[in-house]
Design an enzyme around this catalytic site. Structure first.
Site, PDB file in Angstrom:
ATOM      1  N   GLY A  70       0.817  -1.202   0.000  1.00 12.83           N
ATOM      2  CA  GLY A  70       0.000   0.000   0.000  1.00 12.83           C
ATOM      3  C   GLY A  70       0.856   1.259   0.000  1.00 12.83           C
ATOM      4  O   GLY A  70       1.053   1.850  -1.051  1.00 12.83           O
TER       5      GLY A  70
ATOM      6  N   SER B  46       4.147  -5.719  -2.849  1.00 11.75           N
ATOM      7  CA  SER B  46       3.571  -4.455  -3.279  1.00 11.75           C
ATOM      8  C   SER B  46       4.302  -3.207  -2.842  1.00 11.75           C
ATOM      9  O   SER B  46       4.966  -2.603  -3.660  1.00 11.75           O
ATOM     10  CB  SER B  46       2.100  -4.359  -2.877  1.00 11.75           C
ATOM     11  OG  SER B  46       1.485  -3.331  -3.604  1.00 11.75           O
ATOM     12  N   TYR B  47       4.214  -2.748  -1.615  1.00  9.18           N
ATOM     13  CA  TYR B  47       4.724  -1.415  -1.290  1.00  9.18           C
ATOM     14  C   TYR B  47       6.235  -1.348  -1.216  1.00  9.18           C
ATOM     15  O   TYR B  47       6.884  -2.222  -0.690  1.00  9.18           O
ATOM     16  CB  TYR B  47       4.152  -0.919   0.048  1.00  9.18           C
ATOM     17  CG  TYR B  47       4.912   0.252   0.591  1.00  9.18           C
ATOM     18  CD1 TYR B  47       4.943   1.447  -0.115  1.00  9.18           C
ATOM     19  CD2 TYR B  47       5.640   0.160   1.756  1.00  9.18           C
ATOM     20  CE1 TYR B  47       5.675   2.526   0.354  1.00  9.18           C
ATOM     21  CE2 TYR B  47       6.365   1.228   2.228  1.00  9.18           C
ATOM     22  CZ  TYR B  47       6.379   2.410   1.523  1.00  9.18           C
ATOM     23  OH  TYR B  47       7.105   3.463   1.981  1.00  9.18           O
TER      24      TYR B  47
ATOM     25  N   ASP C  64       2.322  -7.418 -14.881  1.00 10.05           N
ATOM     26  CA  ASP C  64       2.143  -6.308 -13.941  1.00 10.05           C
ATOM     27  C   ASP C  64       2.803  -5.056 -14.507  1.00 10.05           C
ATOM     28  O   ASP C  64       4.007  -5.045 -14.750  1.00 10.05           O
ATOM     29  CB  ASP C  64       2.764  -6.682 -12.601  1.00 10.05           C
ATOM     30  CG  ASP C  64       2.715  -5.550 -11.587  1.00 10.05           C
ATOM     31  OD1 ASP C  64       1.890  -4.635 -11.753  1.00 10.05           O
ATOM     32  OD2 ASP C  64       3.502  -5.594 -10.625  1.00 10.05           O
TER      33      ASP C  64
ATOM     34  N   HIS D 132       0.410  -8.403 -10.632  1.00 18.83           N
ATOM     35  CA  HIS D 132       0.994  -7.888  -9.396  1.00 18.83           C
ATOM     36  C   HIS D 132       0.850  -8.880  -8.253  1.00 18.83           C
ATOM     37  O   HIS D 132       1.770  -9.106  -7.486  1.00 18.83           O
ATOM     38  CB  HIS D 132       0.269  -6.587  -9.070  1.00 18.83           C
ATOM     39  CG  HIS D 132       0.895  -5.752  -8.003  1.00 18.83           C
ATOM     40  ND1 HIS D 132       2.061  -5.063  -8.190  1.00 18.83           N
ATOM     41  CD2 HIS D 132       0.491  -5.475  -6.739  1.00 18.83           C
ATOM     42  CE1 HIS D 132       2.353  -4.382  -7.088  1.00 18.83           C
ATOM     43  NE2 HIS D 132       1.425  -4.626  -6.196  1.00 18.83           N
TER      44      HIS D 132
END
Length: 438
Positions: A86, A182-183, A357, A410
């Site tokens: 995030g 992700s982040y 992705d 992703h």
């Protein structure tokens, strides 16, 4: 230790160890966290636990976790911690309920199905919702939500782990792995260049826009010009009708008119990209509506009761990505020095990218790793899964492996569950990815 993450997955081995016990308040015993069954859950033969771990006695913070014992036997398998990104997105809503957990939410949030490729086939799985304000994790001090960033998240996650090991002391002797999705960035400048290269090479942006971005934007400089802002806005508009996280899959049509469903998974992002609202509004979804199913499921009162969740009756509904975290105060522009430090410490690191992705594409990851000028140990090659090409991989001296996953976006375990399980299984066993079909 802070482990920054982007779409690439940083997987490293540590030795679990006990630490100073901070006198956790009101946690009760582990048996009070045992989950005896969830609404719509298929029967299974392994144990699961969920609940809160309070952090420090002088704070009003509590982080929520969901833990699954390994199918193949608790004592014979390592402990694996999964963290989503995030920042501000839930490891339970994504990792556990959509990707690699043993139960996947289906049927508009009415039931769970068994995941035949769950990672608890090869490890004991711990999912953590971090920081406070994410999922069911909470603080009773609203000022805490204004101070969040990498530093506080790392400190709180570390404290959580020390206190969790007090509740589950037998895992102190297990090999301990940290995995994530992700982040973060590997290296800001090259990550952004790689995004542009990927979009152009996959015909998402025109030659003219590609040339304009390269002319007007200096990705080595955090400050941007009006001309750069204009072309970056056009760059994101090119993704507005597809899923940037998985460019070949459909979007969830039922959520397109819902502004809350459009709010995307990134609060922090590389400059100059972070200056554009489109960054937060790109449509996403792989079922393609699984996000909405998960939100419905975890907002059910019977589900929350079964998970020992939302005990303080939060003033806001459960969401897969936090709607109460509005600012991220600190985020590094590169983690290359951290990766180097881990390599020098003798830790194995595997980084992988889904090759569909566009959010943090393999072009970004490969460019960023190239900055390190690591010596290649095993040349770029194909790896196989079930007699088919699983992706491509390269090994570097010092213990770092990079792999792509063919046909995955992703969230690699969503579109390539078998390849994903093979990847983590080979990492845990210390074996190279398969070099032949049979």
């Amino acid at each position: 230790m802070a482990i920054p993450m982007f779409n690439w997955l940083l997987v490293l081995v540590l030795t679990a160890c006990g630490g100073h016990f901070n006198g956790v308040r009101g946690d009760g015993g582990r048996e009070s966290d045992r989950v005896t069954g969830l609404p719509g859950q298929p029967a299974v033969g392994f144990g699961q636990y969920a609940g809160y771990v309070n952090l420090r006695p002088d704070e009003e913070k509590a982080l929520f976790y969901w833990f699954f014992e390994a199918e193949g036997g608790v004592s014979d398998n390592p402990l694996l911690l999964w963290l989503n990104g995030g920042p501000g997105c839930s490891s339970i809503a994504y990792g556990a309920a959509q990707e690699l957990g043993p139960f996947l939410v289906r049927n508009n949030g009415s039931s769970l199905v068994f995941n035949n490729y769950a990672w608890n086939k090869v490890a004991n799985l711990l999912f953590l919702e971090s920081p406070v304000g994410v999922g069911f994790s909470y603080t009773n001090n609203s000022d805490d939500l204004k101070r969040l960033g990498d530093k506080i998240t790392a400190e709180d996650s570390h404290t959580f782990l020390l206190n969790w090991f007090q509740r589950f002391p037998e895992f102190k002797s297990h090999d301990f792995y940290i995995t994530g999705e992700s982040y973060a960035v590997i290296n800001d400048a090259t990550d952004q260049v790689g995004m542009v290269e990927y979009a152009w090479s996959h015909t998402i942006i025109s030659d003219e826009l590609y040339d304009s971005i390269n002319k007007e934007c200096d990705f080595n400089n955090d400050t941007t010009t009006p001309a750069c802002n204009s072309v970056i806005k056009a760059f994101f508009e090119a993704f507005s009708d597809i899923d940037i996280y998985s460019i070949f899959t459909p979007v969830c049509l039922s959520s397109l008119g819902n502004s809350s469903m459009k709010k995307k998974k990134l609060i922090a992002s590389p400059k100059p990209f972070s200056q554009h609202d489109m960054w937060h509004r790109l449509p996403s979804g792989y079922d393609p509506c699984t996000d909405s199913y998960v939100t419905i499921y975890f907002n059910r009162e019977d589900v929350q009761k079964a998970l020992h969740a939302n005990v303080t009756k939060l003033s806001y509904p459960y969401s897969s990505c936090s709607n109460v975290i509005e600012k991220w105060n600190d985020s590094v522009s590169t983690v290359l020095p951290i990766i180097r430090k881990l390599i020098d410490a003798g830790l194995r690191i595997w980084i992988y990218s889904g090759d569909t992705d566009a959010r943090v594409p393999f072009t970004s990851t490969k460019m960023s790793l190239n900055v390190m000028k690591l010596k290649v140990k095993g040349e770029w090659r194909t790896w196989f899964n079930k007699a088919q090409v699983g992706g491509w991989t390269e090994d570097y001296e010092g213990g770092l492996t990079y792999a792509t996953v063919r046909g995955a976006g992703h969230q690699v375990p969503v579109l390539a569950p078998s390849q994903s399980l093979s990847l983590v299984s080979h990492f845990l066993s210390g074996d190279p990815l398969p070099k032949s079909r049979f």
